[in-house]
Scaffold this motif. Structure first.
Motif, PDB file in Angstrom:
ATOM      1  N   LEU A 154      29.915 -26.269 -41.095  1.00 14.92           N
ATOM      2  CA  LEU A 154      30.388 -25.237 -40.175  1.00 14.92           C
ATOM      3  C   LEU A 154      29.219 -24.545 -39.489  1.00 14.92           C
ATOM      4  CD1 LEU A 154      33.121 -23.570 -42.415  1.00 14.92           C
ATOM      5  CD2 LEU A 154      33.409 -25.408 -40.763  1.00 14.92           C
ATOM      6  N   HIS A 155      29.424 -24.195 -38.221  1.00 19.81           N
ATOM      7  CA  HIS A 155      28.422 -23.429 -37.496  1.00 19.81           C
ATOM      8  C   HIS A 155      29.108 -22.658 -36.383  1.00 19.81           C
ATOM      9  CE1 HIS A 155      28.913 -26.801 -34.759  1.00 19.81           C
ATOM     10  NE2 HIS A 155      28.297 -26.113 -33.826  1.00 19.81           N
ATOM     11  N   ILE A 156      28.410 -21.680 -35.813  1.00 19.11           N
ATOM     12  CA  ILE A 156      28.953 -20.882 -34.714  1.00 19.11           C
ATOM     13  C   ILE A 156      28.454 -21.465 -33.397  1.00 19.11           C
ATOM     14  CG2 ILE A 156      28.919 -18.621 -33.589  1.00 19.11           C
ATOM     15  CD1 ILE A 156      28.916 -17.333 -36.314  1.00 19.11           C
ATOM     16  N   GLN A 157      29.365 -21.626 -32.433  1.00 21.66           N
ATOM     17  CA  GLN A 157      28.998 -22.151 -31.115  1.00 21.66           C
ATOM     18  C   GLN A 157      29.792 -21.407 -30.046  1.00 21.66           C
ATOM     19  OE1 GLN A 157      30.287 -26.320 -31.370  1.00 21.66           O
ATOM     20  NE2 GLN A 157      32.203 -25.800 -30.343  1.00 21.66           N
ATOM     21  N   THR A 158      29.533 -21.741 -28.783  1.00 18.53           N
ATOM     22  CA  THR A 158      30.288 -21.133 -27.687  1.00 18.53           C
ATOM     23  C   THR A 158      31.745 -21.560 -27.774  1.00 18.53           C
ATOM     24  OG1 THR A 158      29.635 -22.976 -26.264  1.00 18.53           O
ATOM     25  CG2 THR A 158      28.312 -20.963 -26.127  1.00 18.53           C
ATOM     26  N   PRO A 159      32.675 -20.813 -27.172  1.00 21.15           N
ATOM     27  CA  PRO A 159      34.103 -21.132 -27.302  1.00 21.15           C
ATOM     28  C   PRO A 159      34.497 -22.446 -26.653  1.00 21.15           C
ATOM     29  CG  PRO A 159      33.777 -18.885 -26.533  1.00 21.15           C
ATOM     30  CD  PRO A 159      32.459 -19.574 -26.441  1.00 21.15           C
ATOM     31  N   LYS A 160      35.780 -22.776 -26.811  1.00 19.22           N
ATOM     32  CA  LYS A 160      36.327 -24.047 -26.365  1.00 19.22           C
ATOM     33  C   LYS A 160      36.099 -24.279 -24.873  1.00 19.22           C
ATOM     34  CE  LYS A 160      40.671 -26.653 -26.651  1.00 19.22           C
ATOM     35  NZ  LYS A 160      42.090 -26.582 -27.062  1.00 19.22           N
ATOM     36  N   THR A 161      36.384 -23.285 -24.031  1.00 21.38           N
ATOM     37  CA  THR A 161      36.209 -23.393 -22.580  1.00 21.38           C
ATOM     38  C   THR A 161      35.662 -22.075 -22.047  1.00 21.38           C
ATOM     39  OG1 THR A 161      38.429 -22.571 -22.062  1.00 21.38           O
ATOM     40  CG2 THR A 161      38.209 -24.949 -22.436  1.00 21.38           C
ATOM     41  N   ASN A 162      35.305 -22.061 -20.756  1.00 25.12           N
ATOM     42  CA  ASN A 162      34.831 -20.823 -20.132  1.00 25.12           C
ATOM     43  C   ASN A 162      35.914 -19.751 -20.136  1.00 25.12           C
ATOM     44  OD1 ASN A 162      32.274 -21.827 -19.584  1.00 25.12           O
ATOM     45  ND2 ASN A 162      32.867 -22.653 -17.597  1.00 25.12           N
ATOM     46  N   LYS A 163      37.165 -20.167 -19.965  1.00 24.87           N
ATOM     47  CA  LYS A 163      38.285 -19.231 -19.981  1.00 24.87           C
ATOM     48  C   LYS A 163      38.447 -18.571 -21.345  1.00 24.87           C
ATOM     49  CE  LYS A 163      40.884 -19.208 -16.094  1.00 24.87           C
ATOM     50  NZ  LYS A 163      41.505 -18.009 -15.482  1.00 24.87           N
ATOM     51  N   SER A 164      37.924 -19.242 -22.396  1.00 29.76           N
ATOM     52  CA  SER A 164      38.070 -18.713 -23.749  1.00 29.76           C
ATOM     53  C   SER A 164      37.227 -17.463 -23.973  1.00 29.76           C
ATOM     54  CB  SER A 164      37.699 -19.787 -24.774  1.00 29.76           C
ATOM     55  OG  SER A 164      38.576 -20.884 -24.700  1.00 29.76           O
ATOM     56  N   ILE A 165      36.202 -17.273 -23.136  1.00 36.23           N
ATOM     57  CA  ILE A 165      35.376 -16.063 -23.232  1.00 36.23           C
ATOM     58  C   ILE A 165      36.151 -14.924 -22.556  1.00 36.23           C
ATOM     59  CG2 ILE A 165      33.186 -14.987 -22.612  1.00 36.23           C
ATOM     60  CD1 ILE A 165      31.946 -17.791 -22.594  1.00 36.23           C
ATOM     61  N   ARG A 166      36.574 -13.946 -23.348  1.00 36.49           N
ATOM     62  CA  ARG A 166      37.438 -12.908 -22.816  1.00 36.49           C
ATOM     63  C   ARG A 166      37.349 -11.644 -23.664  1.00 36.49           C
ATOM     64  NH1 ARG A 166      39.736 -16.572 -26.039  1.00 36.49           N
ATOM     65  NH2 ARG A 166      41.544 -16.060 -27.353  1.00 36.49           N
ATOM     66  N   THR A 167      37.745 -10.529 -23.088  1.00 32.44           N
ATOM     67  CA  THR A 167      37.863  -9.273 -23.818  1.00 32.44           C
ATOM     68  C   THR A 167      39.313  -8.838 -23.731  1.00 32.44           C
ATOM     69  OG1 THR A 167      35.584  -8.609 -23.344  1.00 32.44           O
ATOM     70  CG2 THR A 167      37.124  -6.872 -23.965  1.00 32.44           C
ATOM     71  N   ILE A 168      39.937  -8.615 -24.885  1.00 34.08           N
ATOM     72  CA  ILE A 168      41.367  -8.282 -24.900  1.00 34.08           C
ATOM     73  C   ILE A 168      41.590  -6.931 -25.568  1.00 34.08           C
ATOM     74  CG2 ILE A 168      42.076 -10.712 -24.918  1.00 34.08           C
ATOM     75  CD1 ILE A 168      42.645 -10.392 -27.929  1.00 34.08           C
ATOM     76  N   SER A 169      42.675  -6.279 -25.187  1.00 32.11           N
ATOM     77  CA  SER A 169      43.043  -5.012 -25.813  1.00 32.11           C
ATOM     78  C   SER A 169      43.775  -5.287 -27.122  1.00 32.11           C
ATOM     79  CB  SER A 169      43.955  -4.214 -24.879  1.00 32.11           C
ATOM     80  OG  SER A 169      45.133  -4.951 -24.590  1.00 32.11           O
ATOM     81  N   ILE A 170      43.687  -4.348 -28.048  1.00 35.06           N
ATOM     82  CA  ILE A 170      44.431  -4.469 -29.311  1.00 35.06           C
ATOM     83  C   ILE A 170      45.196  -3.174 -29.559  1.00 35.06           C
ATOM     84  CG2 ILE A 170      43.076  -6.228 -30.510  1.00 35.06           C
ATOM     85  CD1 ILE A 170      41.425  -4.063 -31.770  1.00 35.06           C
ATOM     86  N   ASP A 171      46.346  -3.313 -30.188  1.00 29.90           N
ATOM     87  CA  ASP A 171      47.191  -2.148 -30.430  1.00 29.90           C
ATOM     88  C   ASP A 171      46.568  -1.245 -31.492  1.00 29.90           C
ATOM     89  OD1 ASP A 171      48.837  -2.785 -33.216  1.00 29.90           O
ATOM     90  OD2 ASP A 171      48.166  -4.579 -32.145  1.00 29.90           O
ATOM     91  N   ASP A 172      46.983   0.002 -31.502  1.00 28.41           N
ATOM     92  CA  ASP A 172      46.408   1.006 -32.410  1.00 28.41           C
ATOM     93  C   ASP A 172      46.605   0.649 -33.878  1.00 28.41           C
ATOM     94  OD1 ASP A 172      45.550   2.485 -30.269  1.00 28.41           O
ATOM     95  OD2 ASP A 172      47.269   3.854 -30.264  1.00 28.41           O
ATOM     96  N   THR A 173      47.791   0.095 -34.214  1.00 33.04           N
ATOM     97  CA  THR A 173      48.056  -0.246 -35.617  1.00 33.04           C
ATOM     98  C   THR A 173      47.078  -1.311 -36.106  1.00 33.04           C
ATOM     99  OG1 THR A 173      50.407   0.251 -35.317  1.00 33.04           O
ATOM    100  CG2 THR A 173      49.792  -1.050 -37.259  1.00 33.04           C
ATOM    101  N   THR A 174      46.894  -2.376 -35.326  1.00 32.41           N
ATOM    102  CA  THR A 174      45.953  -3.440 -35.713  1.00 32.41           C
ATOM    103  C   THR A 174      44.536  -2.899 -35.779  1.00 32.41           C
ATOM    104  OG1 THR A 174      47.392  -5.096 -34.666  1.00 32.41           O
ATOM    105  CG2 THR A 174      45.119  -5.755 -35.122  1.00 32.41           C
ATOM    106  N   LEU A 175      44.193  -2.001 -34.850  1.00 33.87           N
ATOM    107  CA  LEU A 175      42.860  -1.392 -34.854  1.00 33.87           C
ATOM    108  C   LEU A 175      42.639  -0.586 -36.137  1.00 33.87           C
ATOM    109  CD1 LEU A 175      40.530  -1.372 -32.762  1.00 33.87           C
ATOM    110  CD2 LEU A 175      41.322   0.881 -32.049  1.00 33.87           C
ATOM    111  N   ASN A 176      43.654   0.165 -36.559  1.00 33.75           N
ATOM    112  CA  ASN A 176      43.534   0.947 -37.798  1.00 33.75           C
ATOM    113  C   ASN A 176      43.462   0.050 -39.029  1.00 33.75           C
ATOM    114  OD1 ASN A 176      43.516   3.469 -36.575  1.00 33.75           O
ATOM    115  ND2 ASN A 176      45.758   3.592 -36.516  1.00 33.75           N
TER     116      ASN A 176
END
Length: 384
Positions: A246-268
């Motif tokens: 296992l190793h860390i690499q760039t995501p599957k596609t360029n579209k996979s690089i993203r910033t998404i919002s998360i709901d307050d419950t999941t954040l807590n």
């Protein structure tokens, strides 16, 4: 241009011959020449020379002038030009597929002896024994296409193969999307929270409420979570390298690089997990406060499908839950997004789908389910 020469045979009679330069062998890189002799007249020699020049022009080197390779020999040359075009994880996956499903049946055969009938037989076998059969078909075709470009074969025998399609009883092409309904998801997460490890509860909560891939989740670091603005940045993934590790690499596609919002419950829930992890690491003399630390950990530092898949299978059996795979929580998220009124574009951006068709497949399933409930809604409203 080749010259025709007269020469004297051992019996004293006269004959004609020529020596023709054929070109460079694409396999060996060596120059090839051929000598033809024994023509009774200069006209015969000229005719034979013209035919040979035309054949070389249209088809490359004559079979007798070059080494015909086995499928495995072509594959090894093809692999060298394929390696730089894909990520290490893709290379590992595809070479494993080739070694398991293709080389045992094609490897030792000379490529010019592989015909359409044999390819059809193998296509039928693969279709009946392999889940991702289209990928296997495509790999066979690509390697034989490479043999064609090397002038090892004139046509690709896979071009005329009939590709089977799996069908349901009603004749439609089978397309299975595994996901949970809202109630099934609620039950699943409740069981995890009350009876299983807190880390696994947090993992599946995040999968179901963000729609990220399990590899993307495995690579998450605390620096990727913006608790103040309620967002998660997805910019890397855990994958299997060519060495099987296992190793860390760039995501599957360029579209996979993203910033998404998360709901307050999941954040807590993530905040609570960070505090739990901080206590555990403190006992071990480690510090969680630097953002470079992974959110989900295991003994081998990378928490990935090797842990998630067996755990999910065990939980499904233990509580007799509807079958689902880890990727099904990504479909679950998409499905529930559509049900909540999100647009196709919003779901595509949130899930990082490169191709909108992938998003549309899920949307079609959800809208089909909604259509099936139309009559029931009508009857409930009318009430008689």
């Amino acid at each position: 241009m080749a010259k025709i020469k007269k020469y004297t045979k051992k019996d004293g009679s006269k004959a004609y011959m020529f020596n023709l330069y054929l070109g460079t062998d694409p396999v060996t890189g060596k120059q090839r020449r051929t000598t033809r002799r024994g023509f009774r007249t200069i006209a015969e020699a000229k005719t034979a020379l013209s035919r040979l020049e035309l054949e070389v022009m249209e088809n490359g080197l004559p079979t007798s002038s070059r080494k015909i390779m086995t499928f495995e020999e072509v594959y090894k040359i093809w692999l060298e030009q394929y390696k730089p075009t894909v990520k290490e994880s893709t290379l590992y996956t595809q070479t494993s597929v080739i070694k398991t499903h293709i080389l045992p049946y094609f490897g030792s055969l000379r490529v010019d002896k592989i015909d359409t009938a044999y390819c059809q037989k193998q296509v039928n076998r693969i279709f009946n024994t392999t889940k991702n059969y289209n990928n296997v078909f495509n790999l066979i075709r690509r390697i034989l296409d490479y043999a064609k470009s090397m002038k090892q074969i004139r046509v690709n025998p896979m071009d005329d193969v009939v590709i089977p399609k799996r069908k349901r009883e009603n004749g439609s092409v089978e397309k299975v999307l595994n996901f949970y309904t809202k109630d099934q998801l609620r039950t699943f997460l409740k069981l995890l929270k009350e009876n299983e490890s807190y880390q696994m509860y947090v993992i599946f909560r995040v999968l179901a409420f963000t729609g990220m891939r399990k590899g993307e989740l495995s690579a998450l670091k605390w620096s990727d979570v913006d608790f103040e603005n309620g967002t998660i940045s997805i910019n890397k993934t855990v994958a299997i390298g060519s060495n099987g590790k296992l190793h860390i690499q760039t995501p599957k596609t360029n579209k996979s690089i993203r910033t998404i919002s998360i709901d307050d419950t999941t954040l807590n829930i993530l905040r609570s997990w960070k505090n739990e992890l901080k206590k555990e690491l403190f006992k071990q003399g480690e510090n969680i406060n630097h953002g470079d630390r992974l959110i989900f950990i295991s003994k081998h530092r990378l928490y990935m499908l090797r842990n998630i898949n067996p755990f999910l299978k065990k939980i499904i059996q233990k509580y007799n839950l509807p079958p689902i795979k880890p990727h099904g929580f990504r479909h679950t998220h998409a499905s529930l997004l559509f049900e909540s009124g999100a647009s196709i574009k919003e779901v595509q951006d949130r899930l990082g789908h490169e191709n909108i068709k992938t998003t549309m497949d899920i949307y079609t399933h959800v809208t089909q389910s909604a259509r099936e409930k139309t009559a029931e809604k009508f009857a409930n409203y009318i009430g008689f």
